[in-house]
Design a protein around this motif. Structure first.
Motif, mmCIF file in Angstrom:
data_model
loop_
_atom_site.group_PDB
_atom_site.id
_atom_site.type_symbol
_atom_site.label_atom_id
_atom_site.label_comp_id
_atom_site.label_asym_id
_atom_site.label_seq_id
_atom_site.Cartn_x
_atom_site.Cartn_y
_atom_site.Cartn_z
ATOM 1 N N PHE A 1 36.145 43.921 37.961
ATOM 2 C CA PHE A 1 37.458 43.399 38.327
ATOM 3 C C PHE A 1 37.745 43.549 39.824
ATOM 4 C CE2 PHE A 1 38.357 44.044 33.691
ATOM 5 C CZ PHE A 1 38.402 42.689 33.415
ATOM 6 N N LYS B 1 37.255 40.550 41.846
ATOM 7 C CA LYS B 1 38.351 39.586 41.842
ATOM 8 C C LYS B 1 39.189 39.726 43.119
ATOM 9 C CE LYS B 1 40.558 38.947 37.683
ATOM 10 N NZ LYS B 1 41.624 39.220 36.703
ATOM 11 N N ASN C 1 40.323 33.667 38.600
ATOM 12 C CA ASN C 1 40.863 34.680 37.718
ATOM 13 C C ASN C 1 40.237 34.583 36.320
ATOM 14 O OD1 ASN C 1 42.471 36.756 36.986
ATOM 15 N ND2 ASN C 1 44.272 35.500 36.520
ATOM 16 N N ILE D 1 36.427 35.502 36.323
ATOM 17 C CA ILE D 1 36.140 36.933 36.414
ATOM 18 C C ILE D 1 36.587 37.651 35.135
ATOM 19 C CG2 ILE D 1 36.523 39.056 37.732
ATOM 20 C CD1 ILE D 1 34.938 37.090 39.309
ATOM 21 N N ASP D 2 37.669 37.202 34.529
ATOM 22 C CA ASP D 2 38.097 37.783 33.251
ATOM 23 C C ASP D 2 37.008 37.629 32.214
ATOM 24 O OD1 ASP D 2 40.449 38.616 34.204
ATOM 25 O OD2 ASP D 2 41.707 37.085 33.239
#
Lengths: 291, 151, 139
Positions: free
Chosen positions: A97, A100, A126, A129-130
């Motif tokens: 994370f 990000k 977003n 990367i999630d």
């Protein structure tokens, strides 16, 4: 003019990596004890490389794209090794994370003048990367599960020692709860050892079994019956008073099974079946001297 | 609509992946041993242990015998299937026999309309990890069993 | 036609099953064996199944039949050498072969047969003395 976000990010690769590293290194929870900074840099670089190489404006919005296969592979690899090295899930998650933040920062610098494009790009990054984060977690848990599975195998293996107590007599002390998977292992190793040593009597000692319910009893009876089919006799020993009580209260029929309260009385029974006699040795020399 | 009696017994609804398929026709008694050998080959290939192999082949043997006795043969689909982390063998026995009138009763130990011990179906179920039977009177019977490598 | 050979050893009959039986072969064995018990007046039947990897309910029934038929003809049947995997499978199948005597191997099976026949109150006389030399030693 539309800006190509992927091209732009690719150009800024060095900056992204540096930002990411900076973010990671300033984190108070950095585990320098588990991984050196150099290693961390190599790992991070590999991931950023793989990601930016395959990134296009089309697949940026498509987390399922086959282009990211390599990225997912690298992520899984990192995640599994981290699970084994003893990183916590939070530490492993933070690793992904924090990328990000680095990406957002870069996007912000580049798209300062175009809020709409910035918003759009941010949302896409977003999401991507999630999805990476989810994969990381999945493989992290899988890595842990593998460790558990391996340990379970090890425990099952060491928990069934078949002991040759006498020529033709085997004993198997069972420690812990007897479930069906365990019974299978117990049966297999006991029967195999009966063949290997051509023993005609096997003693199953259940002093170490915490409780006997009807299911456990059924497993025991199965083992006894299978032993009989092979042509050997199976004695169950180590019946503690409380086990005798539950067995009778539950109405379990053990009348077809030879049961003994202790291993030694089972052994005595085995000796008599094999027509063996154990006697205290007469000290002949001593008595001769005294005569 | 056909009047049918369907009994389904599966332990899990996890999606299976089929890795390998193989068809086998049973027409006469002499086909039983080659069929068992074929099942064994597949079981050995996925690394199934000896005891589970023996259970699988014995269950298969019971079901093949039923097929021969009551339906004069049929077809068996041998598949290597995989579920999350485990591989197994799935056997699907399809016949065009008279079907089973009362599946529930046929699944009870000791019940037989023929001259057998009546252990075939319930025994095969006990020996398998998963067991499904689907029978339509006058049409035939489909029995599916799965034996997991470690189950 | 294929046949499972039945060997006569003194008062005992010895059958070694080396192949996986298909039904006809097993049924033939059943009838041949019962026939042999009658013609040779055998007192014991020893069936060695150490090479058999699958015993299903049909084979189990044949073995049970042979034992019951021999019994009413006054012969004892002992099944020897069952493999562990086969034993576990038979139990799971629900077939404990309760009427059948079992032994680990041919040697122990012979010993068991001799004991069973002695218990019945008769000392069998053997054609082949050498083979059964240790008989006196065991009592």
């Amino acid at each position: 003019m539309k800006i190509e976000i992927s091209k732009m990010l690719q150009k800024k690769k060095k900056q992204i990596l540096d930002l990411w590293m900076k973010n990671q290194l300033k984190d108070a929870n950095l585990r320098e004890d588990l991984m050196s900074n150099d290693e961390l840099r190599i790992q991070s670089e590999e991931l950023v490389d793989a990601l930016l190489k395959k990134l296009t404006d089309e697949n940026l919005a498509d987390i399922e794209s086959a282009d990211f296969e390599n990225v997912y592979e690298i992520l899984s690899g990192i995640s599994i090794t981290r699970a084994r090295q003893g990183f916590s899930p939070r530490e492993t998650g933070t690793f992904v994370f924090s990328l990000k933040d680095a990406l957002f920062e870069t996007l912000q610098q580049e798209l300062k003048s175009d809020p709409v494009a910035l918003y759009d790009a941010t949302m896409k990054v977003n999401k991507l990367i999630d999805s990476f984060g989810i994969v990381t977690f999945e493989t992290f848990i899988k890595g842990r599960e593998e460790v558990i599975l391996r340990q379970t195998d090890e425990i099952t293996e060491i928990s069934t020692p078949v002991i040759r107590v006498w020529d033709g007599i085997l004993a198997l002390p069972i420690i812990g709860t007897l479930d069906s998977a365990r019974t299978q292992v117990v049966m297999e190793s006991l029967l195999q050892e009966i063949v290997n040593t051509s023993s005609s009597i096997a003693i199953l000692d259940i002093s170490g079994v915490p409780a006997v319910d009807s299911l456990v009893a059924q497993h025991l009876i199965k083992t006894v019956s299978a032993t009989r089919l092979m042509g050997a006799e199976c004695i169950i020993s180590g019946i503690r008073p409380e086990i005798a009580q539950t067995v009778v209260h539950l109405g379990i029929d053990l009348s077809n099974v030879i049961t003994k309260s202790s291993l030694s009385s089972a052994l005595k029974h085995a000796f008599s079946v094999l027509q063996l006699e154990v006697r205290k040795k007469q000290k002949e020399n001593y008595s001769l001297k005294n005569m | 609509m056909e009047k049918s009696r369907i009994t389904t017994t599966t332990n899990s609804m996890t999606i299976l992946t089929v890795l390998n398929k193989d068809n086998f026709k049973i027409e006469k008694e002499q086909d039983v041993v080659p069929f068992r050998n074929r099942v064994k080959e597949h079981a050995v290939k996925i690394g199934m242990g000896l005891v589970n192999q023996t259970k699988l082949i014995t269950a298969a043997s019971e079901l093949v015998r039923n097929m021969l006795r009551y339906a004069n043969g049929g077809e068996i689909l041998i598949e290597v299937v995989s579920k999350i982390r485990e591989n197994g063998i799935r056997l699907t026995f399809t016949d065009r026999g008279p079907g089973i009138e009362n599946v529930e009763r046929a699944m009870t130990d000791g019940f037989s309309t023929g001259k057998s011990l009546g252990l075939g179906l319930p025994g095969a179920k006990r020996l398998s990890s998963e067991f499904t039977i689907n029978s339509v009177v006058g049409k035939g019977t489909i029995v599916t069993i799965i034996k997991w490598k470690n189950g | 036609m294929e046949k499972i050979p039945i060997l006569k050893m003194g008062q005992f009959l010895l059958v070694t099953i080396q192949v996986d039986l298909y039904d006809r072969l097993a049924l033939n064995l059943e009838s041949d064996l019962v026939q042999m018990v009658s013609t040779t007046e055998a007192r014991g039947v020893l069936i060695d199944i150490s090479a058999v990897s699958i015993v299903d309910s049909f084979m189990g029934r044949i073995i049970g039949n042979i034992a019951s038929m021999s019994k009413i003809m006054d012969a004892v049947t002992v099944v020897v050498g069952m493999q562990p995997a086969v034993a576990i499978t038979l139990i799971e199948l629900g077939l404990p072969l309760s009427g059948v005597h079992t032994a680990l191997n041919v040697e122990k099976g012979m010993e068991l047969l001799k004991n069973k026949i002695l218990v019945n109150g008769e000392v069998p006389d053997y054609d082949d003395d050498e083979q059964y030399d240790n008989l006196d030693g065991t009592e």
